[in-house]
Design a protein around this motif. Structure first.
Motif, mmCIF file in Angstrom:
data_model
loop_
_atom_site.group_PDB
_atom_site.id
_atom_site.type_symbol
_atom_site.label_atom_id
_atom_site.label_comp_id
_atom_site.label_asym_id
_atom_site.label_seq_id
_atom_site.Cartn_x
_atom_site.Cartn_y
_atom_site.Cartn_z
ATOM 1 N N LEU A 27 -8.863 13.000 -7.521
ATOM 2 C CA LEU A 27 -8.889 13.766 -8.764
ATOM 3 C C LEU A 27 -7.958 14.960 -8.730
ATOM 4 C CD1 LEU A 27 -10.658 12.681 -11.013
ATOM 5 C CD2 LEU A 27 -11.554 12.014 -8.821
ATOM 6 N N ILE A 28 -7.390 15.223 -7.550
ATOM 7 C CA ILE A 28 -6.460 16.353 -7.438
ATOM 8 C C ILE A 28 -5.073 15.931 -7.914
ATOM 9 C CG2 ILE A 28 -5.612 18.148 -5.853
ATOM 10 C CD1 ILE A 28 -7.953 17.352 -3.993
ATOM 11 N N SER A 29 -4.843 14.640 -8.059
ATOM 12 C CA SER A 29 -3.516 14.144 -8.439
ATOM 13 C C SER A 29 -3.406 13.952 -9.943
ATOM 14 C CB SER A 29 -3.248 12.799 -7.757
ATOM 15 O OG SER A 29 -3.279 12.951 -6.372
ATOM 16 N N PRO A 30 -2.216 14.214 -10.503
ATOM 17 C CA PRO A 30 -2.039 13.996 -11.942
ATOM 18 C C PRO A 30 -1.982 12.505 -12.280
ATOM 19 C CG PRO A 30 -0.031 14.901 -10.953
ATOM 20 C CD PRO A 30 -1.033 14.804 -9.865
ATOM 21 N N PRO A 31 -2.168 12.180 -13.552
ATOM 22 C CA PRO A 31 -2.225 10.761 -13.932
ATOM 23 C C PRO A 31 -0.857 10.133 -14.172
ATOM 24 C CG PRO A 31 -2.673 12.135 -15.837
ATOM 25 C CD PRO A 31 -2.445 13.071 -14.669
ATOM 26 N N ILE B 174 -7.842 13.023 8.111
ATOM 27 C CA ILE B 174 -7.695 11.571 8.264
ATOM 28 C C ILE B 174 -6.938 11.074 7.038
ATOM 29 C CG2 ILE B 174 -8.878 9.368 8.515
ATOM 30 C CD1 ILE B 174 -11.278 10.956 9.576
ATOM 31 N N PRO B 175 -5.654 10.741 7.209
ATOM 32 C CA PRO B 175 -4.894 10.302 6.035
ATOM 33 C C PRO B 175 -5.452 9.007 5.467
ATOM 34 C CG PRO B 175 -3.608 10.010 8.045
ATOM 35 C CD PRO B 175 -4.859 10.731 8.439
ATOM 36 N N HIS C 281 0.848 -1.201 0.000
ATOM 37 C CA HIS C 281 0.000 0.000 0.000
ATOM 38 C C HIS C 281 0.877 1.241 0.000
ATOM 39 C CE1 HIS C 281 0.703 -0.946 4.302
ATOM 40 N NE2 HIS C 281 0.804 0.372 4.427
ATOM 41 N N VAL C 282 0.269 2.337 -0.455
ATOM 42 C CA VAL C 282 0.998 3.618 -0.455
ATOM 43 C C VAL C 282 0.108 4.688 0.159
ATOM 44 C CG1 VAL C 282 2.477 3.157 -2.455
ATOM 45 C CG2 VAL C 282 0.201 4.141 -2.809
ATOM 46 N N GLY C 283 0.725 5.733 0.666
ATOM 47 C CA GLY C 283 -0.030 6.835 1.254
ATOM 48 C C GLY C 283 -0.640 7.709 0.176
ATOM 49 N N GLY C 284 -1.771 8.294 0.471
ATOM 50 C CA GLY C 284 -2.404 9.239 -0.447
ATOM 51 C C GLY C 284 -2.091 10.663 -0.032
#
Lengths: 277, 424
Positions: free
Chosen positions: B342-346, B234-235, B214-217
């Motif tokens: 949706l705030i993150s680039p693809p 809440i991460p 898993h990875v952090g968002g």
């Protein structure tokens, strides 16, 4: 002869001093402040530093004292105003790194105007970094972050797909803000590519937006020609809950009964109707 | 060599090779555990049957090589066949010989020469077509030929009107012509066939995957305010693909370099799942069944699921044949964002896999010309053999953000040493 010897001695001393200075300089760790202080000069002489060097500096941010970060931030913010987009992106990424700290809201608050100014750029990655920085401010972003993103979302001279990052940040931070809701409605009324519409619906789905008028826009998307948009609309209504599904029930029923719709879309609509009962 | 492929190789040689050594040396060696964690193979498809209705071109068009790309070329005697209206045929337009309804028609099956070279002779199975309108019995003869030009069957019309004909097994060509008296002549329509594959098949699979559990968002859970801490932050963590056989994005296609065919394109995305990082993973290290509480949008344990669209994923194939060597290039491109962030680039990719088949289809090699974001992991397999593998150096939020914003530049280069791949 004596004069020549003297000159040679002086030159030797100067060389030793230069070597020592270089050694001391090489051993001095590059800090956040020194990296961004030197960035414009380094960029002008030898181009953009390696991303790995930037990462080394940004890795320090989590462990820096608040005072050290506070002191370094003006040099980072100055780099946001550099004419080169890649220099701006380096600075924006450092601000994002600061936003990961537990005290980031307090540290970044004085620079909200400068960060918000990134939305005036035409670079999508600067928009992403600005939105991520605002949303990431802890323990909670201050209300002032809404305005720059709202102004950007209301612009009609920008690529709508590039505006979704700000939209997604806004609906997360201020899902009940009337100005945000109005901007969202206006945005959804624009002619959007299917991908942009799907992203917009997903942004709403992953927020607490549950406004009656927004629901109407989502329900309109049920009739979109693109099945991906239809899926996203159904999922968004499902997340919004029973009252949204009740509002959408006639449109969902119609979708289920329309023989020309893709079977997967009809099945998903039927499932949503069952969920809403 | 096709012009497109030749230019590509030239550009790669001039511009990309200097970058190659750097990119390859910086790529971590393939990790056996991670390789096992890569996506499972999708089922390979088989070539589809072809149906030609002669509605594909305007009435009056002379037909010779227009259908070469689907595996058949036409000729006739004395003139060139052409598409015609036919009031006696309910499925008109039809293919008529020249003179209209009087000339003979020959259909010859070929392997589509998509690389622009001369098409190679092919066998077709399940060949059938309609012919008529016959006003006389036994007036028109159909002759079937094999690849050596030998006659393998000959039939005459045994019915009046429109008659359906089926070839006796696999054929290379057939000719239909009036052999006795057929006053109003004939035409053909609804030609169906399936080109018999010849040569080795290669299934090319590209996939991007998160090489850890898993990875952090980058953002807080949006749905509730944490009742335990009173904090709105809440991460979230996102499920990765390590040891799960899952992937973020994938593209797959099967190519037959000899016959310049491709089929079975399959773009796909994996499900995205997020969990609250305060309580998950429950066992302290990896996400497990204990994290799956089944309650969505509550920012507690499993929180949300979504799936990115694969609608923008593209592919194209090109081919070239040289004496003793058949080459195919598979080009995949695409990008996909996190449907829950949706705030993150693809993530994005542009991957060219070149397959070279030698020794009469007995051995093959492949190499990859790669261009992709430095996060997540990317790999290419050919017939299940790993040909290209890139694993990111880190999996933390900062590194991921720098990769996806391309501040940490894309990984670009070309493999200098081809990998032997299984021939199927």
């Amino acid at each position: 002869m004596r004069q020549v010897n003297m000159t040679i001695r002086l030159l030797k001393t100067a060389c030793v001093l230069l070597i020592l200075a270089a050694a001391v300089r090489a051993q001095t760790p590059v800090t956040l402040q020194s990296f961004f202080q030197d960035l414009p000069k380094n960029f002008a002489t030898s181009g953009l530093p390696e991303a790995a060097d930037l990462l080394k500096v940004e890795d320090q941010i989590a462990g820096m004292s608040a005072d050290d970060v506070r002191q370094a931030l003006p040099t980072v913010v100055t780099a946001l105003g550099h004419p080169d987009e890649s220099v701006q992106a380096y600075a924006a990424s450092a601000l994002f790194a600061v936003s990961l700290r537990a005290d980031s809201a307090e540290l970044l608050r004085p620079h909200i105007g400068a960060i918000g100014g990134l939305f005036n750029s035409t670079s999508d990655r600067l928009h992403y970094l600005a939105a991520l920085t605002f949303v990431g401010m802890k323990p909670a972003p201050p209300a002032e972050v809404v305005q720059p993103m709202l102004a950007f979302l209301n612009r009609t001279d920008r690529d709508p797909d590039g505006q979704v990052s700000a939209l997604a940040a806004l609906v997360r931070l201020a899902p009940e803000n009337p100005d945000v809701i109005s901007a969202l409605e206006r945005f959804m009324s624009r002619p959007l590519q299917p991908t942009t519409r799907v992203n917009t619906l997903n942004a709403i789905r992953t927020s607490r937006v549950n406004d009656f008028e927004v629901r109407k826009q989502v329900i309109t998307s049920l009739d979109d020609a693109d099945p991906g948009v239809q899926f996203a609309a159904i999922d968004t209504l499902t997340r919004m809950g029973p009252s949204a599904l009740a509002q959408a029930a006639p449109a969902l029923q119609e979708l289920v009964q329309r023989p020309t719709e893709a079977p997967e879309v009809r099945a998903r609509a039927n499932k949503a109707l069952q969920t809403g009962k | 060599m096709s012009l497109k492929l030749r230019w590509t190789l030239l550009l790669i040689g001039v511009w990309i090779l200097p970058v190659l050594a750097l990119a390859q040396s910086s790529s971590p060696a393939p990790d056996p555990v991670l390789l096992q964690a890569g996506p499972k193979a999708l089922a390979a498809a088989t070539p589809a049957a072809t149906l030609i209705t002669f509605s594909e071109y305007p009435v009056g068009t002379g037909i010779t090589t227009q259908y070469q790309n689907v595996g058949v070329i036409f000729s006739g005697s004395p003139g060139t066949p052409f598409i015609s209206l036919d009031s006696a045929n309910p499925t008109a337009p039809v293919l008529s010989g020249s003179p209209q309804f009087q000339g003979s028609i020959t259909a010859t099956f070929v392997h589509a020469a998509k690389g622009g070279g001369k098409p190679k002779p092919a066998e077709a199975a399940a060949v059938s077509f309609d012919a008529g309108y016959f006003d006389s019995l036994n007036s028109t003869t159909i002759t079937y030929f094999d690849l050596n030009g030998k006659v393998i069957g000959s039939v005459q019309n045994t019915a009046l009107g429109i008659q359906h004909f089926t070839a006796p097994g696999n054929i290379h060509s057939f000719t239909i012509g009036i052999t006795t008296n057929e006053p109003a002549g004939f035409a053909i329509d609804n030609l169906a066939f399936q080109i018999v594959e010849k040569g080795a098949r290669f299934t090319v699979q590209y996939s991007a995957y998160i090489p850890v559990d898993h990875v952090g968002g980058p953002t807080s859970c949006p749905y509730v305010i944490d009742p335990f801490t009173g904090s709105p932050y809440i991460p979230l963590i996102y499920m990765g693909d390590a040891n799960r056989g899952t992937y973020r994005t994938a593209e797959q296609i099967t190519v037959v370099p000899y016959s310049e065919q491709s089929y079975g394109f399959s773009p796909s995305t994996g499900q995205t799942r997020n969990y609250d990082a305060i309580h998950s993973p429950v066992n302290g290290s990896t996400l497990s069944q204990a994290d799956e509480d089944g309650v969505p949008h509550d920012c507690n344990l499993w929180n949300d699921a979504g799936q990115a669209s694969s609608s923008g994923f593209t592919h194209d194939e090109s081919y070239q044949s040289n004496p003793g060597s058949d080459q195919a290039q598979v080009h995949f491109t695409g990008s996909a964002g996190n449907p829950l962030e949706l705030i993150s680039p693809p993530i994005s990719w542009d991957m060219r896999t070149v397959i070279d088949v030698k020794n009469s289809q007995k051995s093959a090699t492949a190499y990859v010309n790669y261009n992709h974001t430095c996060y997540p992991a990317h790999q290419v397999k050919v017939n299940d053999q790993l040909v290209y593998s890139y694993t990111p150096g880190r999996n933390d939020i900062l590194y991921i953000a720098l990769c996806l914003t391309q501040i940490n530049p894309k990984i670009v280069g070309q493999q200098s040493v081809p990998t032997a791949v299984p021939v199927k």
